[in-house]
Design a protein around this motif. Structure first.
Motif: not given
Length: 81
Positions: A1-27
């Motif tokens: 079985m081949q080892k999966v290489i992940r870009k980020y560890k769990r809990g880490q992500g790019s600098s702009k999180s999903t929550k931050k993107v949703l905070d910027e949306l209008t109704l």
């Protein structure tokens, strides 16, 4: 079985999180996303139309198209009352 290489560890992500993107949306933008989802549920045309009617009432009550960060629970309570 081949080892999966992940870009980020769990809990880490790019600098702009999903929550931050949703905070910027209008109704309006959030409603568009909601309606896209609702249309995939194959609801009756009248039900879809009612969503638009009631959202327009809400927009009239709130005034401008506000962001999801500025609308409060009291705004919704006032609208329902």
């Amino acid at each position: 079985m081949q080892k999966v290489i992940r870009k980020y560890k769990r809990g880490q992500g790019s600098s702009k999180s999903t929550k931050k993107v949703l905070d910027e949306l209008t109704l309006e933008e959030l409603f568009d996303k909601f309606m896209t989802f609702k249309k995939t549920e194959a609801l009756a045309p009248r039900t879809i139309n009612e969503y638009y009617i009631h959202f327009n009432y809400l927009k009239e009550f709130l005034g401008d198209d506000v962001t999801n960060e500025t609308v409060t629970l009291e705004d919704f309570r006032g609208y329902i009352g």
